[in-house]
Design an enzyme around this catalytic site. Structure first.
Site, PDB file in Angstrom:
ATOM      1  CG  ASP A   1      38.303 -12.087  85.017  1.00 18.15           C
ATOM      2  OD1 ASP A   1      39.545 -12.154  85.089  1.00 18.15           O
ATOM      3  OD2 ASP A   1      37.718 -11.223  84.355  1.00 18.15           O
TER       4      ASP A   1
ATOM      5  CE  LYS B   1      47.050 -11.708  72.874  1.00 10.37           C
ATOM      6  NZ  LYS B   1      45.920 -12.473  73.436  1.00 10.37           N
TER       7      LYS B   1
ATOM      8  CG  ASP C   1      46.666 -18.023  86.791  1.00 15.38           C
ATOM      9  OD1 ASP C   1      46.723 -18.053  85.547  1.00 15.38           O
ATOM     10  OD2 ASP C   1      47.553 -17.523  87.499  1.00 15.38           O
TER      11      ASP C   1
ATOM     12  CB  THR D   1      37.278   1.855  72.685  1.00 13.36           C
ATOM     13  OG1 THR D   1      36.089   1.322  72.070  1.00 13.36           O
ATOM     14  CG2 THR D   1      38.010   2.739  71.718  1.00 13.36           C
TER      15      THR D   1
ATOM     16  CE1 TYR E   1      48.909  -9.276  74.587  1.00 13.88           C
ATOM     17  CE2 TYR E   1      49.427  -7.653  72.892  1.00 13.88           C
ATOM     18  CZ  TYR E   1      48.502  -8.394  73.598  1.00 13.88           C
ATOM     19  OH  TYR E   1      47.160  -8.255  73.326  1.00 13.88           O
TER      20      TYR E   1
ATOM     21  CB  SER F   1      47.234  -8.947  69.577  1.00 15.50           C
ATOM     22  OG  SER F   1      47.510  -7.558  69.506  1.00 15.50           O
TER      23      SER F   1
HETATM   24  N1  NAD Z   1      41.595  -4.204  73.658  1.00 13.82           N
HETATM   25  C1  NAD Z   1      42.488  -4.267  72.690  1.00 13.82           C
HETATM   26  O1  NAD Z   1      42.850  -3.255  72.104  1.00 13.82           O
HETATM   27  C2  NAD Z   1      43.065  -5.605  72.249  1.00 13.82           C
HETATM   28  C3  NAD Z   1      43.762  -5.649  71.025  1.00 13.82           C
HETATM   29  C4  NAD Z   1      44.299  -6.864  70.612  1.00 13.82           C
HETATM   30  C5  NAD Z   1      44.142  -8.000  71.375  1.00 13.82           C
HETATM   31  N2  NAD Z   1      43.469  -7.915  72.571  1.00 13.82           N
HETATM   32  C6  NAD Z   1      43.332  -9.168  73.343  1.00 13.82           C
HETATM   33  O2  NAD Z   1      41.961  -9.358  73.621  1.00 13.82           O
HETATM   34  C7  NAD Z   1      41.811 -10.026  74.874  1.00 13.82           C
HETATM   35  C8  NAD Z   1      40.912  -9.209  75.781  1.00 13.82           C
HETATM   36  O3  NAD Z   1      41.477  -7.915  75.960  1.00 13.82           O
HETATM   37  P1  NAD Z   1      40.712  -6.742  76.753  1.00 13.82           P
HETATM   38  O4  NAD Z   1      41.104  -5.485  76.103  1.00 13.82           O
HETATM   39  O5  NAD Z   1      39.307  -7.086  76.916  1.00 13.82           O
HETATM   40  O6  NAD Z   1      41.512  -6.800  78.153  1.00 13.82           O
HETATM   41  P2  NAD Z   1      41.002  -6.863  79.666  1.00 13.82           P
HETATM   42  O7  NAD Z   1      42.237  -6.734  80.497  1.00 13.82           O
HETATM   43  O8  NAD Z   1      39.890  -5.918  79.905  1.00 13.82           O
HETATM   44  O9  NAD Z   1      40.429  -8.353  79.773  1.00 13.82           O
HETATM   45  C9  NAD Z   1      41.282  -9.462  79.911  1.00 13.82           C
HETATM   46  C10 NAD Z   1      40.672 -10.400  80.928  1.00 13.82           C
HETATM   47  O10 NAD Z   1      41.515 -11.551  81.068  1.00 13.82           O
HETATM   48  C11 NAD Z   1      41.671 -11.845  82.458  1.00 13.82           C
HETATM   49  N3  NAD Z   1      42.939 -12.548  82.657  1.00 13.82           N
HETATM   50  C12 NAD Z   1      44.182 -12.086  82.423  1.00 13.82           C
HETATM   51  N4  NAD Z   1      45.096 -13.002  82.762  1.00 13.82           N
HETATM   52  C13 NAD Z   1      44.415 -14.087  83.227  1.00 13.82           C
HETATM   53  C14 NAD Z   1      44.805 -15.353  83.743  1.00 13.82           C
HETATM   54  N5  NAD Z   1      46.093 -15.705  83.847  1.00 13.82           N
HETATM   55  N6  NAD Z   1      43.826 -16.201  84.129  1.00 13.82           N
HETATM   56  C15 NAD Z   1      42.521 -15.860  84.026  1.00 13.82           C
HETATM   57  N7  NAD Z   1      42.098 -14.673  83.550  1.00 13.82           N
HETATM   58  C16 NAD Z   1      43.038 -13.794  83.161  1.00 13.82           C
HETATM   59  C17 NAD Z   1      41.672 -10.452  83.127  1.00 13.82           C
HETATM   60  O11 NAD Z   1      41.415 -10.525  84.512  1.00 13.82           O
HETATM   61  C18 NAD Z   1      40.572  -9.758  82.333  1.00 13.82           C
HETATM   62  O12 NAD Z   1      39.297  -9.988  82.837  1.00 13.82           O
HETATM   63  C19 NAD Z   1      43.240 -10.242  75.413  1.00 13.82           C
HETATM   64  O13 NAD Z   1      43.696 -11.524  75.040  1.00 13.82           O
HETATM   65  C20 NAD Z   1      44.029  -9.170  74.688  1.00 13.82           C
HETATM   66  O14 NAD Z   1      45.395  -9.496  74.599  1.00 13.82           O
HETATM   67  C21 NAD Z   1      42.914  -6.756  73.016  1.00 13.82           C
END
Ligand code: NAD
Length: 271
Positions: A42, A182, A78, A212, A178, A165
């Site tokens: 992370d 993607k 990062d 969720t 965004y 996404s």
């Molecule tokens: N949850 C949804 O509905 C959904 C839908 C479509 C796509 N996504 C994609 O799925 C992935 C996970 O989403 P989630 O809902 O678990 O979100 P989340 O925010 O809970 O998890 C994302 C993680 O990525 C880490 N992160 C973000 N930027 C970073 C960086 N620059 N360097 C290192 N770590 C970084 C965050 O700290 C976090 O732990 C993402 O790519 C998101 O765009 C999620």
């Protein structure tokens, strides 16, 4: 012929970016349960605490390590910074061995100063936020692939799963950059898959529909009719996304390459 009962990741080393919480965490837990050694990653120690999922990345690694059967390590960095990426990949490979599964899950629609970009449309988003969103998603995914995939190519073995996404497939009036980031990840997936074909490295992508996770639930008003967890007109459960990732990472997907798997219950239906 033996029919495997479930995915077997015995001997694999998996790095899942953004796995301190949300989908990344569920994916890490799923690969670990299948026998992989897993690197949790992370951006900061406290990212897992942001929505109450764990106290810290170290605490989560300790918890999952006790569960096994594979080893678990945690790394910080990062993904949009080249030096961070090089250091974290080295740390994973020094402690667990060569990475054979890379899941590029880290990302999100996050502004340069945190929160969502505002405005967040096609014409008014600030340059600073455009760059922040592209870096956190597209550039970060590319930097991770650049750091890990050459080793996989040398070993003629590896599976990469990138994260798109729903927004990367359809026109939207909000979260536009965004969606563009993607979409870029999805096209990069196809290009890298083509380049890696002679090297036996498979590159695929998942495009989740609304899912969720704790962040998702904490940051919007959800529609109660989509919370039943059963119908096909609802939000996805994190385990459903993790199961699709597990399939793409597994030997059972050995001939699946350069594809985008939309896991959205059929929300987007087009060729
Ligand atoms: N949850 C949804 O509905 C959904 C839908 C479509 C796509 N996504 C994609 O799925 C992935 C996970 O989403 P989630 O809902 O678990 O979100 P989340 O925010 O809970 O998890 C994302 C993680 O990525 C880490 N992160 C973000 N930027 C970073 C960086 N620059 N360097 C290192 N770590 C970084 C965050 O700290 C976090 O732990 C993402 O790519 C998101 O765009 C999620």
């Amino acid at each position: 012929m033996s029919i495997p009962k479930t995915f077997n990741f015995g001997g694999a080393v998996a790095l899942v970016t953004g796995s301190g919480r949300g989908l990344g965490r569920m994916i890490a837990e799923t690969l670990l349960a299948g026998g992989a050694h897993v690197a949790l990653h992370d951006i900061s120690e406290d990212a897992p605490a942001a929505f109450g999922e764990a106290e810290s990345l170290t605490a989560l690694a300790k918890e999952l390590s006790a569960r096994g059967p594979g080893k678990v390590v945690s790394v910080l960095g990062d993904i949009s910074k080249e030096a961070d990426v090089a250091a974290l990949v080295k740390k994973v490979e020094d402690s667990l061995g060569p990475i054979s599964i890379l899941v590029n899950c880290a990302g999100g629609d996050i502004a340069a100063k945190g929160g969502k970009p505002n405005p967040n449309d096609a014409l008014n988003i600030s340059l600073e936020d455009m760059q922040a969103v592209m870096n956190r998603n597209f550039v970060g995914t590319m930097l991770m692939c650049r750091a890990v995939v050459p080793g996989m190519a040398k070993r003629q073995k590896g599976a990469v799963i990138n994260f798109g996404s729903l927004n990367g497939h359809i026109g939207v009036v909000s979260e536009v950059v965004y969606g563009c980031a993607k979409a870029a990840i999805l096209h990069y997936t196809r290009c890298l898959a083509l380049e890696m074909k002679p090297n036996g490295v498979r590159v695929n992508a998942i495009s989740p529909g609304p899912t969720t996770t704790a962040r998702f639930l904490a940051t919007r008003a959800t529609d109660p009719s989509k919370m039943d967890g059963v119908s096909l007109e609802r939000y996805a459960k994190p385990q459903e996304i993790a199961d699709a990732v597990a399939f793409l990472a597994s030997d059972q997907a050995g001939f699946v390459n350069g594809q985008v798997l939309r896991v959205d219950g059929g929300m987007t239906l087009f060729a």
